[in-house]
Write a protein that holds these residues in place. Structure first.
Motif, short mmCIF file in Angstrom:
data_model
loop_
_atom_site.label_atom_id
_atom_site.label_comp_id
_atom_site.label_asym_id
_atom_site.label_seq_id
_atom_site.Cartn_x
_atom_site.Cartn_y
_atom_site.Cartn_z
N ASP A 33 0.83 -1.21 0.00
CA ASP A 33 0.00 0.00 0.00
C ASP A 33 0.87 1.26 0.00
O ASP A 33 0.58 2.23 -0.70
N ARG A 34 1.94 1.23 0.80
CA ARG A 34 2.83 2.40 0.83
C ARG A 34 3.51 2.60 -0.52
O ARG A 34 3.60 3.72 -1.03
N ALA A 35 3.95 1.49 -1.14
CA ALA A 35 4.64 1.59 -2.44
C ALA A 35 3.67 2.10 -3.51
O ALA A 35 4.01 2.98 -4.31
N THR A 36 2.45 1.56 -3.51
CA THR A 36 1.47 1.97 -4.53
C THR A 36 1.08 3.44 -4.31
O THR A 36 0.94 4.21 -5.27
N PHE A 37 0.92 3.82 -3.05
CA PHE A 37 0.58 5.21 -2.74
C PHE A 37 1.66 6.16 -3.27
O PHE A 37 1.37 7.16 -3.92
N ARG A 38 2.92 5.79 -2.99
CA ARG A 38 4.04 6.63 -3.47
C ARG A 38 4.04 6.73 -4.99
O ARG A 38 4.16 7.80 -5.56
N ASN A 39 3.89 5.58 -5.65
CA ASN A 39 3.90 5.54 -7.12
C ASN A 39 2.78 6.37 -7.72
O ASN A 39 2.97 7.08 -8.69
N ARG A 40 1.59 6.20 -7.17
CA ARG A 40 0.41 6.74 -7.85
C ARG A 40 0.03 8.15 -7.40
O ARG A 40 -0.77 8.80 -8.06
N THR A 41 0.57 8.59 -6.26
CA THR A 41 0.27 9.98 -5.84
C THR A 41 1.50 10.87 -5.96
O THR A 41 1.38 12.08 -6.06
N GLY A 42 2.69 10.28 -5.88
CA GLY A 42 3.92 11.08 -5.89
C GLY A 42 4.07 11.88 -4.61
O GLY A 42 4.95 12.73 -4.52
N LEU A 43 3.22 11.63 -3.60
CA LEU A 43 3.27 12.43 -2.37
C LEU A 43 4.31 11.89 -1.40
O LEU A 43 4.46 10.67 -1.23
N THR A 44 5.00 12.81 -0.73
CA THR A 44 5.99 12.44 0.29
C THR A 44 5.51 12.95 1.65
O THR A 44 4.55 13.72 1.74
N GLU A 45 6.26 12.55 2.70
CA GLU A 45 5.94 13.00 4.06
C GLU A 45 5.88 14.53 4.12
O GLU A 45 4.96 15.10 4.71
N SER A 46 6.86 15.18 3.50
CA SER A 46 6.89 16.64 3.65
C SER A 46 5.74 17.30 2.90
O SER A 46 5.31 18.40 3.25
N ASP A 47 5.22 16.65 1.85
CA ASP A 47 4.05 17.22 1.15
C ASP A 47 2.81 17.21 2.05
O ASP A 47 2.03 18.17 2.04
N VAL A 48 2.61 16.09 2.75
CA VAL A 48 1.31 15.94 3.46
C VAL A 48 1.36 16.40 4.91
O VAL A 48 0.31 16.59 5.53
N ARG A 49 2.59 16.58 5.46
CA ARG A 49 2.69 16.89 6.89
C ARG A 49 1.81 18.09 7.26
O ARG A 49 1.90 19.15 6.64
N CYS A 50 0.92 17.85 8.21
CA CYS A 50 0.01 18.89 8.75
C CYS A 50 -0.97 19.44 7.72
O CYS A 50 -1.59 20.49 7.94
N ARG A 51 -1.12 18.78 6.60
CA ARG A 51 -2.02 19.28 5.54
C ARG A 51 -3.38 18.59 5.59
O ARG A 51 -3.50 17.48 6.13
N ALA A 52 -4.37 19.25 4.95
CA ALA A 52 -5.71 18.64 4.81
C ALA A 52 -5.75 17.88 3.50
O ALA A 52 -5.52 18.44 2.43
N VAL A 53 -6.02 16.58 3.61
CA VAL A 53 -5.92 15.68 2.46
C VAL A 53 -7.27 14.99 2.24
O VAL A 53 -7.89 14.54 3.21
#
Ligand SMILES: C[S@@+](CC[C@H](N)C(=O)[O-])C[C@H]1O[C@@H](n2cnc3c(N)ncnc32)[C@H](O)[C@@H]1O
Length: 291
Positions: A33-53
């Motif tokens: 799930d982590r690998a697919t999430f990374r591949n398909r969203t391109g999102l990293t920890e620093s992108d989502v940290r404290c953000r509304a997703v």
């Protein structure tokens, strides 16, 4: 939260199929799930940290869990179906996840509510993918980013075979399809082995078997194979799209920095491809022309 009475009849089968699928199959596979999430969203920890997703069409919430564990401020999972019950189990113990039922064609949020939106394998299961995309894009804050994954158009013959199979399967009662998916799942394992053979004739046998059973998943994990097979045969809507069409949606929504994530994508296992995967950003407030 929109109640079930607000969901149009056209989506009744979608609601029933996914409500059943995501509560019957507990296929959280954290590493995949982590690998697919990374591949398909391109999102990293620093992108989502404290953000509304927003996870638009969250199913049983496997990617809500990934985004929440990456440190998002709040992950909202929206799904048309009772899949959200399964998602609640998946997200148990995470205080930064909120789950609700609703239709992403009429999302129950104000405009500009989210920093990041992802929608993986969802728009193509709605009756109107373009309108669903435009409705999601309105939820982005200035500077916010959206990423979508949808099925890709294929060769005419392949599409004709798939459409013929699904024309029959989508009329079958769901309990029958669950049983059929269980019975057919081993075939996915055989196809995988035959098509991976070093011998040309054996590989060809595998391909012939694959053409006859296109919707039968070849995922290495037998339980995921059953779930993926049901996912392919059961839902009423399964549209396929070209890159140009999807880029057109991003253009119509006025998004910028549009990127084709499909290029050079690494898969967790063979057979995860065949998608159009595009990301784009809403212009920053300074570039919105005073809007
Ligand atoms: C193939 S599943 C993908 C689930 C999840 N994104 C994942 O990858 O695990 C598609 C999901 O989209 C949801 N869905 C379909 N149409 C929808 C709509 N109009 N509004 C919200 N969710 C919808 C279904 O209920 C289902 O859970």
């Amino acid at each position: 939260m929109s109640g079930s009475e607000a969901i149009p009849d056209a989506q009744r089968r979608t609601k029933a199929a996914y409500g059943l699928q995501w509560n019957r199959f507990r296929i959280v596979r954290p590493e995949e799930d982590r690998a697919t999430f990374r591949n398909r969203t391109g999102l990293t920890e620093s992108d989502v940290r404290c953000r509304a997703v927003l996870d638009a069409g969250c199913g049983m919430g496997r990617y809500c869990r990934v985004a929440a564990e990456m440190g998002a401020g709040l992950v909202v999972g929206l799904d048309l179906s009772h899949a959200v019950h399964g998602a609640r189990e998946t997200a148990a113990g995470l205080t930064n996840v909120a789950l609700l039922r609703g239709d992403l064609l009429r999302p129950p949020f104000p405009d500009a509510a989210f920093d990041h939106i992802y929608s993986l394998g969802v728009l193509d299961h709605t009756p109107d993918p373009r309108s669903a995309f435009l409705a999601l894009a309105r939820l982005l804050r200035p500077g916010g980013r959206i990423v979508v994954w949808v099925y890709e158009r294929e060769r005419r013959l392949l599409e004709a075979i798939k459409d013929t199979q699904r024309a029959a399967s989508t009329r079958l009662p769901l309990p029958v399809l669950v049983t059929l998916s269980r019975l057919l799942a081993p075939v996915g394992g055989w196809k995988r082995r035959l098509m991976g053979s070093r011998h040309r004739i054996v590989r060809r046998l595998g391909i012939a078997l694959h053409v006859m059973t296109l919707g039968v998943s070849m995922h290495p994990d037998p339980e995921v194979r059953v779930c993926d097979t049901l996912d392919w045969y059961a839902p009423r809507y399964m549209s396929r799209h070209t890159l140009e069409e999807v880029l057109g949606w991003f253009d119509e929504a006025g998004l910028v920095d549009v990127t084709n994530l499909t290029l050079g994508q690494a898969f967790y296992h063979a057979g995860q491809g065949h998608g159009i995967n595009v990301a784009g950003r809403r212009p920053d407030a300074a570039n919105l022309g005073g809007g």
